[in-house]
Design an enzyme around this catalytic site. Structure first.
Site, PDB file in Angstrom:
ATOM      1  N   HIS A  34       0.904  -1.085  -0.010  1.00 49.46           N
ATOM      2  CA  HIS A  34      -0.022   0.057  -0.065  1.00 49.46           C
ATOM      3  C   HIS A  34       0.911   1.254  -0.034  1.00 49.46           C
ATOM      4  O   HIS A  34       2.130   1.099  -0.065  1.00 49.46           O
ATOM      5  CB  HIS A  34      -0.836   0.130   1.132  1.00 49.46           C
ATOM      6  CG  HIS A  34      -0.291  -0.273   2.459  1.00 49.46           C
ATOM      7  ND1 HIS A  34       0.534   0.490   3.128  1.00 49.46           N
ATOM      8  CD2 HIS A  34      -0.480  -1.421   3.177  1.00 49.46           C
ATOM      9  CE1 HIS A  34       1.148  -0.077   4.179  1.00 49.46           C
ATOM     10  NE2 HIS A  34       0.497  -1.109   4.400  1.00 49.46           N
ATOM     11  N   HIS A  37       4.112   1.345   2.317  1.00 48.38           N
ATOM     12  CA  HIS A  37       5.335   0.435   1.617  1.00 48.38           C
ATOM     13  C   HIS A  37       5.981   1.453   0.715  1.00 48.38           C
ATOM     14  O   HIS A  37       7.258   1.505   0.489  1.00 48.38           O
ATOM     15  CB  HIS A  37       4.821  -0.532   1.135  1.00 48.38           C
ATOM     16  CG  HIS A  37       4.287  -1.764   1.952  1.00 48.38           C
ATOM     17  ND1 HIS A  37       2.997  -2.055   2.087  1.00 48.38           N
ATOM     18  CD2 HIS A  37       4.665  -2.572   3.135  1.00 48.38           C
ATOM     19  CE1 HIS A  37       2.688  -2.982   2.969  1.00 48.38           C
ATOM     20  NE2 HIS A  37       3.875  -3.401   3.699  1.00 48.38           N
ATOM     21  N   VAL A 180       2.341   6.246   7.457  1.00 48.57           N
ATOM     22  CA  VAL A 180       1.411   7.107   6.341  1.00 48.57           C
ATOM     23  C   VAL A 180      -0.218   6.692   6.688  1.00 48.57           C
ATOM     24  O   VAL A 180      -0.215   5.463   7.117  1.00 48.57           O
ATOM     25  CB  VAL A 180       1.758   6.302   4.790  1.00 48.57           C
ATOM     26  CG1 VAL A 180       0.480   7.039   3.970  1.00 48.57           C
ATOM     27  CG2 VAL A 180       3.299   6.718   4.607  1.00 48.57           C
ATOM     28  N   SER A 190      -1.755  -3.593   5.748  1.00 46.29           N
ATOM     29  CA  SER A 190      -2.066  -4.715   4.959  1.00 46.29           C
ATOM     30  C   SER A 190      -3.242  -5.223   5.551  1.00 46.29           C
ATOM     31  O   SER A 190      -4.235  -5.801   4.975  1.00 46.29           O
ATOM     32  CB  SER A 190      -1.112  -5.748   4.608  1.00 46.29           C
ATOM     33  OG  SER A 190       0.012  -5.026   4.099  1.00 46.29           O
ATOM     34  N   ARG A 191      -3.364  -5.047   6.919  1.00 46.65           N
ATOM     35  CA  ARG A 191      -4.429  -5.831   7.848  1.00 46.65           C
ATOM     36  C   ARG A 191      -5.693  -4.904   7.609  1.00 46.65           C
ATOM     37  O   ARG A 191      -6.837  -5.599   8.208  1.00 46.65           O
ATOM     38  CB  ARG A 191      -4.001  -6.256   9.150  1.00 46.65           C
ATOM     39  CG  ARG A 191      -3.091  -7.067   9.344  1.00 46.65           C
ATOM     40  CD  ARG A 191      -2.667  -7.726  10.745  1.00 46.65           C
ATOM     41  NE  ARG A 191      -1.737  -9.030  10.859  1.00 46.65           N
ATOM     42  CZ  ARG A 191      -0.637  -8.866  10.984  1.00 46.65           C
ATOM     43  NH1 ARG A 191       0.076  -7.820  11.207  1.00 46.65           N
ATOM     44  NH2 ARG A 191       0.014 -10.093  11.079  1.00 46.65           N
TER      45      ARG A 191
HETATM   46  P1  AMP Z   1       4.853  -5.043   6.578  1.00 47.70           P
HETATM   47  O1  AMP Z   1       4.579  -5.485   5.110  1.00 47.70           O
HETATM   48  O2  AMP Z   1       3.596  -4.832   7.057  1.00 47.70           O
HETATM   49  O3  AMP Z   1       5.741  -6.117   7.297  1.00 47.70           O
HETATM   50  O4  AMP Z   1       5.600  -3.724   6.404  1.00 47.70           O
HETATM   51  C1  AMP Z   1       6.736  -3.625   5.677  1.00 47.70           C
HETATM   52  C2  AMP Z   1       7.425  -2.283   6.236  1.00 47.70           C
HETATM   53  O5  AMP Z   1       6.578  -1.250   5.820  1.00 47.70           O
HETATM   54  C3  AMP Z   1       7.597  -2.262   7.706  1.00 47.70           C
HETATM   55  O6  AMP Z   1       8.815  -1.593   7.937  1.00 47.70           O
HETATM   56  C4  AMP Z   1       6.423  -1.239   8.123  1.00 47.70           C
HETATM   57  O7  AMP Z   1       6.704  -0.792   9.298  1.00 47.70           O
HETATM   58  C5  AMP Z   1       6.368  -0.365   6.947  1.00 47.70           C
HETATM   59  N1  AMP Z   1       4.820   0.099   7.024  1.00 47.70           N
HETATM   60  C6  AMP Z   1       3.852  -0.507   7.024  1.00 47.70           C
HETATM   61  N2  AMP Z   1       2.413   0.143   7.084  1.00 47.70           N
HETATM   62  C7  AMP Z   1       3.124   1.424   6.968  1.00 47.70           C
HETATM   63  C8  AMP Z   1       2.538   2.775   6.975  1.00 47.70           C
HETATM   64  N3  AMP Z   1       1.309   2.945   7.148  1.00 47.70           N
HETATM   65  N4  AMP Z   1       3.408   3.807   7.069  1.00 47.70           N
HETATM   66  C9  AMP Z   1       4.745   3.675   7.034  1.00 47.70           C
HETATM   67  N5  AMP Z   1       5.371   2.487   6.999  1.00 47.70           N
HETATM   68  C10 AMP Z   1       4.601   1.617   6.960  1.00 47.70           C
END
Ligand code: AMP
Length: 290
Positions: A34, A37, A180, A190-191
């Site tokens: 999203h 990322h 963000v 993602s959840r």
């Molecule tokens: P994930 O795919 O959820 O493991 O997230 C991958 C990376 O994206 C991690 O470093 C998260 O902290 C970051 N991330 C996930 N959601 C956000 C967001 N809303 N804003 C900034 N970074 C994010």
């Protein structure tokens, strides 16, 4: 964009990207990408000549009753988004490539992993630290970017990087990127797509309640009653339960009784409609939220 699914292909792709002393950035993700990322990817570009993104839904960071099987997997859509961002390398290993038969090493970062999400999700941060160290060894990035959305995860990775000499002295090679948010303030995740339309609407109460708590702390309220009021607000707004609501030191994550002169962090995990949401915000000495 080159896609590697085996270590052999990854190694030669990394060698090519780093040739001539070029700097390589890594953005580790679990996919279902999203705007949060993609913000990390854009920030990565500012720190390096080439950007690698990993997509790996890491079984070691999910507990036995968590959402490993249900976790969204959208490789084709993710690839299109990363292509559009000009990402040079996608590292998308399968579980057997990451954890071959006989795999038996765990990285455990004591202290900072223990409370908050670590208490609610035993073993979670061991799984995170283990996979992130492997990703660093596999991709050998000069800089890696992580979201502040997962504040405790960022603290665990920073501690591990210092403890295991993963970063050169005086170089800030682990970069945290501010959260963000959707227009109603909910942190992108993602959840969030697990949420029904009704639960999604109610979920906006999480950042709202946090901002109210920050205002109360700034006005001199002690942490305990403020956090109790935050919890009550969330339950009244339709949340099913609150795993934790804490005011903590931003680095050690040690709990704080009141907002002092130093910056603090407000961290919350709460469940709504079967989905666990986390959020955190900076609490400055002025009490101004982010
Ligand atoms: P994930 O795919 O959820 O493991 O997230 C991958 C990376 O994206 C991690 O470093 C998260 O902290 C970051 N991330 C996930 N959601 C956000 C967001 N809303 N804003 C900034 N970074 C994010």
């Amino acid at each position: 964009m080159q896609t590697a699914t085996t270590l052999e292909v990854l190694r030669s792709a990394v060698d090519q990207l780093r040739a001539g002393g070029k700097r390589l950035a890594l953005v580790p993700t679990m996919g279902a990408l999203h705007e949060g990322h993609l913000t990390l990817v854009r920030e990565a570009r500012r720190h390096a000549d080439a950007v690698a993104v990993s997509i790996f839904v890491n079984p070691k960071q999910f507990g036995p009753n968590e959402d490993l099987d249900a976790y969204p997997r959208r490789m084709a859509a993710d690839c299109a988004l990363l292509e559009a961002e000009g990402v040079e390398l996608l590292w998308a290993p399968g579980v057997e490539e990451m954890y071959p038969a006989g795999f038996s090493t765990t990285v455990s970062v004591a202290g900072v992993s223990d409370g908050l999400c670590g208490a609610a999700r035993p073993g979670h941060f061991d799984g995170v630290a283990t996979v992130v160290l492997k990703l660093f060894n596999q991709v050998r990035p000069d800089v890696a970017l992580f979201g502040e959305k997962d504040w405790q995860q960022l603290a665990v990775i920073r501690r591990m990087a210092r403890d295991l000499d993963l970063v050169r002295p005086h170089v800030e090679a682990i970069v945290g990127v501010p959260t963000v948010r959707e227009t109603d303030g909910l942190a992108m995740s993602s959840r969030n797509q697990y949420l029904s339309p009704a639960a999604r609407a109610q979920a906006a109460a999480l950042p709202q309640a946090m901002r109210e708590a920050i205002a109360a702390l700034a006005a001199g309220s002690a942490a305990a009653p403020t956090l109790a009021a935050l919890e009550a607000h969330l339950l009244q707004a339709g949340f099913d339960s609150v795993d934790y609501a804490a005011l903590a030191d931003p680095l050690s994550l040690a709990p704080l009784d009141t907002l002092g002169d130093a910056p603090a962090r407000l961290l919350v995990a709460a469940r709504i409609g079967g989905t666990r949401l986390i959020d955190n915000m900076h609490v400055g000495p002025t009490g101004k939220p982010e």
